[in-house]
Design a protein around this motif. Sequence first.
Motif, mmCIF file in Angstrom:
data_model
loop_
_atom_site.group_PDB
_atom_site.id
_atom_site.type_symbol
_atom_site.label_atom_id
_atom_site.label_comp_id
_atom_site.label_asym_id
_atom_site.label_seq_id
_atom_site.Cartn_x
_atom_site.Cartn_y
_atom_site.Cartn_z
ATOM 1 N N GLY A 14 0.789 -1.231 0.000
ATOM 2 C CA GLY A 14 0.000 0.000 0.000
ATOM 3 C C GLY A 14 0.818 1.277 0.000
ATOM 4 O O GLY A 14 0.258 2.367 -0.142
ATOM 5 N N TYR A 15 2.146 1.139 0.149
ATOM 6 C CA TYR A 15 2.994 2.335 0.199
ATOM 7 C C TYR A 15 3.090 2.984 -1.175
ATOM 8 O O TYR A 15 3.401 2.326 -2.167
ATOM 9 C CB TYR A 15 4.390 1.964 0.704
ATOM 10 C CG TYR A 15 5.342 3.141 0.742
ATOM 11 C CD1 TYR A 15 5.184 4.153 1.685
ATOM 12 C CD2 TYR A 15 6.391 3.233 -0.172
ATOM 13 C CE1 TYR A 15 6.049 5.231 1.719
ATOM 14 C CE2 TYR A 15 7.259 4.314 -0.145
ATOM 15 C CZ TYR A 15 7.076 5.312 0.806
ATOM 16 O OH TYR A 15 7.934 6.383 0.830
ATOM 17 N N GLU A 16 2.834 4.301 -1.236
ATOM 18 C CA GLU A 16 2.926 5.052 -2.483
ATOM 19 C C GLU A 16 4.315 5.661 -2.606
ATOM 20 O O GLU A 16 4.624 6.654 -1.953
ATOM 21 C CB GLU A 16 1.854 6.148 -2.524
ATOM 22 C CG GLU A 16 0.441 5.635 -2.654
ATOM 23 C CD GLU A 16 -0.556 6.768 -2.797
ATOM 24 O OE1 GLU A 16 -0.880 7.155 -3.940
ATOM 25 O OE2 GLU A 16 -1.008 7.281 -1.753
ATOM 26 N N ALA A 17 5.142 5.064 -3.447
ATOM 27 C CA ALA A 17 6.526 5.517 -3.595
ATOM 28 C C ALA A 17 6.649 6.675 -4.568
ATOM 29 O O ALA A 17 7.508 7.548 -4.404
ATOM 30 C CB ALA A 17 7.414 4.367 -4.049
ATOM 31 N N LEU A 18 5.811 6.688 -5.608
ATOM 32 C CA LEU A 18 5.806 7.766 -6.598
ATOM 33 C C LEU A 18 4.376 8.239 -6.793
ATOM 34 O O LEU A 18 3.455 7.431 -6.916
ATOM 35 C CB LEU A 18 6.387 7.294 -7.933
ATOM 36 C CG LEU A 18 7.835 6.803 -7.949
ATOM 37 C CD1 LEU A 18 8.218 6.311 -9.346
ATOM 38 C CD2 LEU A 18 8.788 7.897 -7.486
ATOM 39 N N LYS A 19 4.223 9.571 -6.865
ATOM 40 C CA LYS A 19 2.885 10.148 -6.976
ATOM 41 C C LYS A 19 2.830 11.139 -8.138
ATOM 42 O O LYS A 19 3.420 12.222 -8.061
ATOM 43 C CB LYS A 19 2.503 10.855 -5.671
ATOM 44 C CG LYS A 19 2.596 9.968 -4.429
ATOM 45 C CD LYS A 19 2.416 10.777 -3.154
ATOM 46 C CE LYS A 19 2.638 9.932 -1.910
ATOM 47 N NZ LYS A 19 2.563 10.758 -0.663
ATOM 48 N N ASP A 20 2.175 10.754 -9.199
ATOM 49 C CA ASP A 20 1.913 11.626 -10.342
ATOM 50 C C ASP A 20 3.193 12.307 -10.837
ATOM 51 O O ASP A 20 3.277 13.533 -10.934
ATOM 52 C CB ASP A 20 0.868 12.681 -9.963
ATOM 53 C CG ASP A 20 0.242 13.329 -11.192
ATOM 54 O OD1 ASP A 20 0.116 12.641 -12.225
ATOM 55 O OD2 ASP A 20 -0.115 14.523 -11.125
ATOM 56 N N ILE A 21 4.189 11.502 -11.175
ATOM 57 C CA ILE A 21 5.479 12.014 -11.632
ATOM 58 C C ILE A 21 5.417 12.401 -13.105
ATOM 59 O O ILE A 21 5.035 11.604 -13.961
ATOM 60 C CB ILE A 21 6.590 10.964 -11.432
ATOM 61 C CG1 ILE A 21 6.760 10.624 -9.950
ATOM 62 C CG2 ILE A 21 7.925 11.454 -12.031
ATOM 63 C CD1 ILE A 21 7.245 11.767 -9.084
ATOM 64 N N GLY A 40 11.696 8.249 -2.540
ATOM 65 C CA GLY A 40 11.309 7.695 -3.833
ATOM 66 C C GLY A 40 12.406 7.747 -4.878
ATOM 67 O O GLY A 40 12.166 7.439 -6.044
ATOM 68 N N LYS A 41 13.623 8.130 -4.471
ATOM 69 C CA LYS A 41 14.730 8.280 -5.422
ATOM 70 C C LYS A 41 15.050 6.967 -6.139
ATOM 71 O O LYS A 41 15.119 6.918 -7.367
ATOM 72 C CB LYS A 41 15.992 8.793 -4.702
ATOM 73 C CG LYS A 41 15.840 10.092 -3.941
ATOM 74 C CD LYS A 41 17.168 10.606 -3.419
ATOM 75 C CE LYS A 41 17.912 9.676 -2.509
ATOM 76 N NZ LYS A 41 17.174 9.389 -1.240
ATOM 77 N N SER A 42 15.268 5.906 -5.359
ATOM 78 C CA SER A 42 15.630 4.623 -5.954
ATOM 79 C C SER A 42 14.491 4.070 -6.807
ATOM 80 O O SER A 42 14.725 3.515 -7.886
ATOM 81 C CB SER A 42 15.989 3.609 -4.862
ATOM 82 O OG SER A 42 17.218 3.944 -4.252
ATOM 83 N N THR A 43 13.279 4.213 -6.325
ATOM 84 C CA THR A 43 12.131 3.727 -7.096
ATOM 85 C C THR A 43 12.064 4.419 -8.447
ATOM 86 O O THR A 43 11.820 3.791 -9.484
ATOM 87 C CB THR A 43 10.821 3.961 -6.321
ATOM 88 O OG1 THR A 43 10.877 3.258 -5.076
ATOM 89 C CG2 THR A 43 9.624 3.455 -7.115
ATOM 90 N N LEU A 44 12.298 5.725 -8.451
ATOM 91 C CA LEU A 44 12.235 6.498 -9.693
ATOM 92 C C LEU A 44 13.194 5.945 -10.740
ATOM 93 O O LEU A 44 12.790 5.665 -11.869
ATOM 94 C CB LEU A 44 12.559 7.967 -9.412
ATOM 95 C CG LEU A 44 12.532 8.876 -10.647
ATOM 96 C CD1 LEU A 44 11.099 9.198 -11.042
ATOM 97 C CD2 LEU A 44 13.316 10.167 -10.402
ATOM 98 N N ILE A 45 14.460 5.767 -10.378
ATOM 99 C CA ILE A 45 15.419 5.337 -11.393
ATOM 100 C C ILE A 45 15.243 3.859 -11.741
ATOM 101 O O ILE A 45 15.491 3.443 -12.876
ATOM 102 C CB ILE A 45 16.880 5.645 -10.997
ATOM 103 C CG1 ILE A 45 17.342 4.811 -9.820
ATOM 104 C CG2 ILE A 45 17.056 7.126 -10.713
ATOM 105 C CD1 ILE A 45 18.838 4.926 -9.558
ATOM 106 N N SER A 221 8.597 12.652 -0.401
ATOM 107 C CA SER A 221 7.381 11.849 -0.221
ATOM 108 C C SER A 221 6.773 11.417 -1.551
ATOM 109 O O SER A 221 5.551 11.457 -1.736
ATOM 110 C CB SER A 221 6.356 12.637 0.604
ATOM 111 O OG SER A 221 6.879 12.983 1.865
ATOM 112 N N GLY A 222 7.630 11.029 -2.499
ATOM 113 C CA GLY A 222 7.156 10.508 -3.769
ATOM 114 C C GLY A 222 6.756 11.536 -4.799
ATOM 115 O O GLY A 222 6.293 11.181 -5.885
#
Length: 253
Positions: A14-21, A40-45, A221-222
């Motif tokens: 349920g954790y939101e790592a990225l939000k409307d990028i 959210g840095k690692s998730t992004l790349i 915060s994503g």
Amino acid sequence: MIKFQNVNKKYDNGYEALKDINLTIEQGEYVAVIGLSGAGKSTLIRCINRMHDISSGSLMVNDVEVSTLKGKEVRKLRRGIGMIFQSFNLVNRISSLKNVLVSFVPDMSMWRKILGLYTKQQKIEALEALDRMNILDKAFIRVDQLSGGQQQRVALARTLAQKPSIILADEPVASLDPITAKQVMTDFQRINEELNMTIIINIHHVDLALEYATRVVGIRSGEIVYDGPASEVTEQILEHIYNGKLEEELSGN
């Protein structure tokens, strides 16, 4: 070109790592992604090379929609995207040269993989990659006998040997001392300038991001809260990104 359009990433818990990028990175840019741990840095790349799947939105890499790729298509995508890790991800018991040669394995026939048979051209290209990273003299030395900075250069050489158009680096200098960290960041800068290669670094050290990258993307915060030239980042913007924890981050604690 890399293009995020309304990208969201929600993990199974349920954790939101990225939000409307929404983010566009042109070929040849040197981008540092900064933010607190868990921002959210690692998730992004890692979404760029499909290490993580996005939950919604569109993510294009060189005009290809990443989320729709399957099987061999994903492997082909990853061949064009080098990945550098904090822990180097090298095989300690073999030499620097053999570690670089590993980059050719995905394109080899099964029997060559089993026997470890590399072509003369592959060996030349591996040595050239080590030479580009100024570590040719360590070609026949086991990597567990090298310093941290030298091991990261071997990892970079391995990535260069696969001839990517993009390099993603996930905290590549986090385990290095300050002097060595600067040397590795200089290596990234040189690769970017000499090869017009897109470099995207997720980095904890704000001072290094501002000194070496040409563009900074701040995440909190994503959500992207800053995106612009590194030369224009002000303390006020950093305070916004780090939400009052700027001094702690600048000190590297």
